[in-house]
Enzyme design. Structure first.
Site, PDB file in Angstrom:
ATOM      1  N   ASP A  60     -47.173   7.039 -21.552  1.00  0.00           N
ATOM      2  CA  ASP A  60     -47.422   5.635 -21.285  1.00  0.00           C
ATOM      3  C   ASP A  60     -46.063   5.061 -20.897  1.00  0.00           C
ATOM      4  OD1 ASP A  60     -47.536   2.954 -21.421  1.00  0.00           O
ATOM      5  OD2 ASP A  60     -48.448   2.833 -23.413  1.00  0.00           O
ATOM      6  N   TRP A 196      -1.381   5.201  -5.141  1.00  0.00           N
ATOM      7  CA  TRP A 196      -0.549   4.491  -4.171  1.00  0.00           C
ATOM      8  C   TRP A 196       0.079   5.527  -3.226  1.00  0.00           C
ATOM      9  CZ3 TRP A 196       5.180   3.293  -4.717  1.00  0.00           C
ATOM     10  CH2 TRP A 196       5.607   2.464  -3.671  1.00  0.00           C
ATOM     11  N   ASP A 363       7.323  -9.596   7.976  1.00  0.00           N
ATOM     12  CA  ASP A 363       6.748  -9.210   6.677  1.00  0.00           C
ATOM     13  C   ASP A 363       7.374 -10.019   5.543  1.00  0.00           C
ATOM     14  OD1 ASP A 363       5.888  -7.145   4.418  1.00  0.00           O
ATOM     15  OD2 ASP A 363       4.856  -6.506   6.223  1.00  0.00           O
ATOM     16  N   ASP A 364       7.285  -9.521   4.373  1.00  0.00           N
ATOM     17  CA  ASP A 364       7.722 -10.178   3.139  1.00  0.00           C
ATOM     18  C   ASP A 364       9.181 -10.638   3.213  1.00  0.00           C
ATOM     19  OD1 ASP A 364       7.828 -10.962   0.546  1.00  0.00           O
ATOM     20  OD2 ASP A 364       7.412  -9.006  -0.334  1.00  0.00           O
ATOM     21  N   ARG A 440       5.076  -5.898 -10.636  1.00  0.00           N
ATOM     22  CA  ARG A 440       6.003  -6.226  -9.550  1.00  0.00           C
ATOM     23  C   ARG A 440       6.533  -7.651  -9.749  1.00  0.00           C
ATOM     24  NH1 ARG A 440       5.617  -6.638  -2.996  1.00  0.00           N
ATOM     25  NH2 ARG A 440       7.395  -5.366  -2.528  1.00  0.00           N
ATOM     26  N   TRP A 474      -2.513 -10.059   5.139  1.00  0.00           N
ATOM     27  CA  TRP A 474      -2.892 -10.651   3.833  1.00  0.00           C
ATOM     28  C   TRP A 474      -2.711  -9.574   2.766  1.00  0.00           C
ATOM     29  CZ3 TRP A 474      -5.559 -15.523   2.952  1.00  0.00           C
ATOM     30  CH2 TRP A 474      -5.963 -15.711   1.626  1.00  0.00           C
ATOM     31  N   ASP A 475      -1.610  -9.677   2.040  1.00  0.00           N
ATOM     32  CA  ASP A 475      -1.248  -8.621   1.092  1.00  0.00           C
ATOM     33  C   ASP A 475      -1.693  -8.981  -0.330  1.00  0.00           C
ATOM     34  OD1 ASP A 475      -0.088  -6.299   0.188  1.00  0.00           O
ATOM     35  OD2 ASP A 475       1.928  -6.752   0.894  1.00  0.00           O
ATOM     36  N   ASP A 545       0.729   2.616   2.384  1.00  0.00           N
ATOM     37  CA  ASP A 545       2.173   2.417   2.477  1.00  0.00           C
ATOM     38  C   ASP A 545       2.885   3.715   2.830  1.00  0.00           C
ATOM     39  OD1 ASP A 545       2.494  -0.247   2.203  1.00  0.00           O
ATOM     40  OD2 ASP A 545       2.958  -0.237   0.058  1.00  0.00           O
TER      41      ASP A 545
HETATM   42  C1  DGJ Z   1       3.121  -3.962   0.242  1.00  0.00           C
HETATM   43  C2  DGJ Z   1       2.657  -3.646   1.636  1.00  0.00           C
HETATM   44  O1  DGJ Z   1       1.777  -2.574   1.613  1.00  0.00           O
HETATM   45  C3  DGJ Z   1       3.864  -3.362   2.509  1.00  0.00           C
HETATM   46  O2  DGJ Z   1       3.449  -3.005   3.790  1.00  0.00           O
HETATM   47  C4  DGJ Z   1       4.741  -4.575   2.534  1.00  0.00           C
HETATM   48  O3  DGJ Z   1       4.093  -5.632   3.165  1.00  0.00           O
HETATM   49  C5  DGJ Z   1       5.153  -4.938   1.121  1.00  0.00           C
HETATM   50  N1  DGJ Z   1       4.003  -5.090   0.273  1.00  0.00           N
HETATM   51  C6  DGJ Z   1       5.950  -6.222   1.115  1.00  0.00           C
HETATM   52  O4  DGJ Z   1       6.219  -6.649  -0.150  1.00  0.00           O
END
Ligand code: DGJ
Length: 726
Positions: A60, A196, A363-364, A440, A474-475, A545
């Site tokens: 059932d 990573w 970049d950054d 970080r 856009w990271d 990366d």
């Molecule tokens: C992580 C990204 O994957 C890199 O390509 C670079 O933009 C760094 N951040 C900058 O802090």
């Protein structure tokens, strides 16, 4: 496409080559009946197989042990002890739920999923949606199962909406899809794992008794596991065998896997991870699960991937850049890291413009106190020591070179030393009484709050309106910890991680709609958030990366199991490579990067004349062949996970142009002959080797193959065939 046979109570969801079937059992229970090759004949009760049929007769469904019964959607508490599709906690303390079938509706097309990314259809597509209504009549809960059938794409998407009509309840888990297979003795689980700088390695493991799967509790889809699984025949390979793919269109916590019972029954599942998840549904409240995209292939993994590629390229990615040629960019990260000023960036751009690169990406490190990774995130205004003329001034100088200007942001983060943090210490994800962990040196902004999301929308909109910025990277460089919110009360803390993702999607939707001419590329410590959710907003993702050409062979190959090459950012970088110290030829670096969204990540002023010529040639070749790499069919011919040779073939949409890429990670002296068998060609046609008068039959290339000897280090071939016109 979708048929309901009233007599047998069976729903048939037919795509071009597949059928997915469910049946209403005794007018009450919705059971999974079949998923596989397209059926010609109808199913009946005995198709269930002896064991399962006996299960129905003997048990059932509301008692005994119904672990052998293939439920289409299963909830906790009814003698089905497997991982449930959903779990509820009702106001009376009970967790038992029992869903019965109520009805169905079939509609043309596919509705959008409110607030969530999803595949869509266009005018003329053969797409229908089936919504099945299940109900817990005692607790007054409605469950609507949606299935959209993409007939020509051979794909089915699923999502579930749960609506509470009763007293307040807690939703403890909600899968996007569970599928019960029966009679599945020798299946394997394939998933894409990594870390990573070595994302998405292909892992295959036998499915043994019990539960096995992958998870993210990091707050994001992450580098360790991708929100994708495939259940494969033990012997399935690129061209043969049954493969069932499940991919989640979602960027947050997920779970996916398979649970095997002692009777060779399997329950596959994919959805939001239930850890730290709990949604409060008041009377009238509802919850919509993210979409799962399900692809069955009877012709191995290659076919499954091509289905995902086409669907995602054309019915998940959106906007102006979906179909147009994208940018060939140069990014200064590996060229300068944090050590740059305006003149240095312009000097890199000047050289780049000479080889035909069209976009300079900064970049950054361009903003506020950001001279290293300890500070600045959140204070999004120019560092005038570095950029004395601001972003406008720099953009103008780049534009004067005939190039576009692009910019890096990490808008989901804040450093504790910033003005943003000092003014709004409550705007971070945190939990009262716990020290927020930094990663970080940064903290995560609380995107579950509307005010935080609005602030980010306004800040970025201001910058994008002020300077001529045509590309955004856009990271996002950390996972969530102490994932609580000062905005939500105690009862709603279990919603925060999911609400964060909904907030992020709202921010991305607003910005990408407001700035349709800006190309957005997603990034997360490389490719840590490479998922279908992100691709809905941003059509490309920085794949890793690790920019070493040899490492990239595996990373891009693994990524291509689900995601198209058109979605993979891929750059040529300097040698010795910064991540692994390897030296590869400039040619090889170009050939490997060219299959993805091609770009450069080095200071071309430091290159030799010879290298510059190679770069210029590569940009030219890419402009000619990019369309084939990105819109053509991709065939993985030799896996870098299995040997030192990686061979991938791309066949243009019109089947007239064929690119064969062969790259080797390690040479072998006195190497044996290799014959690489091509695929997807017209066997009756003749193909000319471009630039020569040599020609080969399609049948020759597919049955005898392309001769290749791997006896030189850095071997890299990009071979172009053109089909002869009759
Ligand atoms: C992580 C990204 O994957 C890199 O390509 C670079 O933009 C760094 N951040 C900058 O802090």
């Amino acid at each position: 496409m979708i048929k309901f046979d009233k007599e047998s109570g069976i729903f048939y969801l037919n795509t071009k080559s597949t059928t997915y079937a469910m049946g209403v059992w005794n007018g009450e229970k919705l059971l999974h009946r079949y998923w596989g090759k397209r059926l010609v004949n109808p199913l009946n009760k005995t198709d269930l197989g002896d064991y399962v049929a006996r299960g129905f007769e003997a048990v059932d469904l509301q008692g005994g042990n119904s672990d052998i019964v293939p439920f289409e959607y299963s909830t906790f508490g009814n003698a089905d002890m497997r991982i449930p599709s959903a779990e509820f906690r009702f106001s009376d303390g009970s967790r038992v739920s029992n869903l019965t079938y109520k009805g169905y509706e079939i509609t043309d097309g596919k509705p959008a999923l409110e607030g969530l990314p999803a595949t869509y259809c266009e005018e003329g597509d053969k797409v229908e949606t089936l919504t099945i209504h299940l109900e817990d009549t005692y607790q007054n809960v409605d469950v609507f199962l949606s299935y959209s059938v993409f007939e020509d794409f051979d794909a089915i998407t699923r999502s579930t909406k749960i609506v509470n009509r009763g007293e307040r309840l807690l939703l403890d888990s909600a899968m996007s899809a569970t599928v019960d297979f029966y009679g599945s003795p020798d299946r394997e689980l394939l998933h894409l794992d990594g870390a990573w700088m070595r994302e998405r390695s292909i892992v295959r493991q036998p499915i043994v008794a019990g539960n096995q799967g992958i998870n993210s509790r990091y707050g994001c889809s992450n580098m360790f596991h991708n929100p994708f699984i495939a259940l494969c025949d033990k012997n399935a390979d690129e061209t043969t065998g049954d493969v069932y793919g499940f991919n989640l269109v979602y960027s947050g916590n997920f779970t996916a896997g398979a649970e095997k019972n002692p009777f060779n029954g399997l329950r596959a599942y994919i959805g939001i991870n239930s850890t730290n998840f709990q949604f409060v549904l008041e009377n009238g409240g509802s919850f919509r699960t993210p979409e799962a995209v399900m692809v069955y292939s009877s012709k191995g993994l290659g076919e499954m991937s091509r289905i995902y590629h086409k669907l995602y390229r054309t019915r998940l990615c959106r906007g102006k850049f979906r179909d147009t040629e994208r940018f060939v960019l140069i990014n200064n990260w590996e060229a300068t890291y944090f050590d740059f000023n305006e003149d240095k960036i312009v000097a890199i751009a000047e050289k780049a413009s000479k080889v035909g690169i069209d976009t300079m990406v900064l970049d950054d490190g361009w903003f506020s106190s950001r001279i290293d990774d300890t500070n600045g995130l959140g204070d999004w205004y120019e560092n005038r020591d570095r950029l004395p003329n601001g972003l406008e001034g720099l953009a103008k100088r780049i534009n004067a070179l005939g190039m576009r200007f692009g910019l890096w942001f990490e808008p989901e983060m804040v450093n504790p030393g910033t003005e943003l943090y000092k003014n709004h210490p409550d705007w971070i994800l945190h939990t009262k009484g716990r020290k927020p962990s930094q990663a970080r040196n940064q903290l995560t902004l609380d995107y579950s709050r509307d005010d935080v999301c609005d602030y980010i929308i306004d800040t970025l909109s201001g910058i994008l309106s002020r300077a001529n910025i045509e590309y955004i990277k856009w990271d996002m460089n950390r996972c969530m910890s102490e994932p609580g919110s000062a905005f939500w009360d105690g009862e709603h803390q279990g919603e925060v991680m999911h609400r964060y993702i909904l907030g992020l999607y709202r921010v991305l939707e607003t910005l990408t709609q407001r700035f349709p001419n800006v190309l957005f590329e997603s990034c997360s410590s490389g490719g840590s958030r490479f998922d279908a959710g992100m691709l809905y907003y941003m059509p490309q993702t920085w794949t890793s990366d690790d920019s070493d050409a040899v490492e990239r062979l595996k990373i891009q190959y693994g990524t291509s199991v689900v995601y198209p090459f058109s979605s993979m950012g891929a750059h040529v970088s300097a040698v010795p490579n910064h991540q692994v110290g390897r030296i590869t030829s400039f040619d090889m670096r170009c050939n490997v990067a060219m299959a993805g969204q091609f770009g450069f990540e080095l200071d071309l002023n430091k290159c030799t004349e010879e290298e510059l010529k190679t770069a210029e040639r590569a940009v030219k070749t890419y402009r000619e062949l990019g369309e084939v790499f990105h819109k053509g069919d991709c065939y993985r011919l030799k896996s870098p996970f299995e040997s030192d040779i990686c061979a991938i073939e791309f066949v243009s949409e019109d089947k007239n142009t064929v690119i064969l890429t062969v790259n080797c990670s390690k040479a072998m002296p006195n190497s044996p002959d290799e014959y690489i068998l091509l695929d997807g060609l017209d066997e009756t046609a003749v193909y000319t080797l471009d630039g020569t008068d040599k020609s080969f039959g399609g049948d020759y290339l597919m049955n005898i193959g392309w001769h290749f000897v791997n006896d030189r280090e850095n071997q890299s071939e990009l071979i172009l065939f053109k089909k002869q016109k009759l």
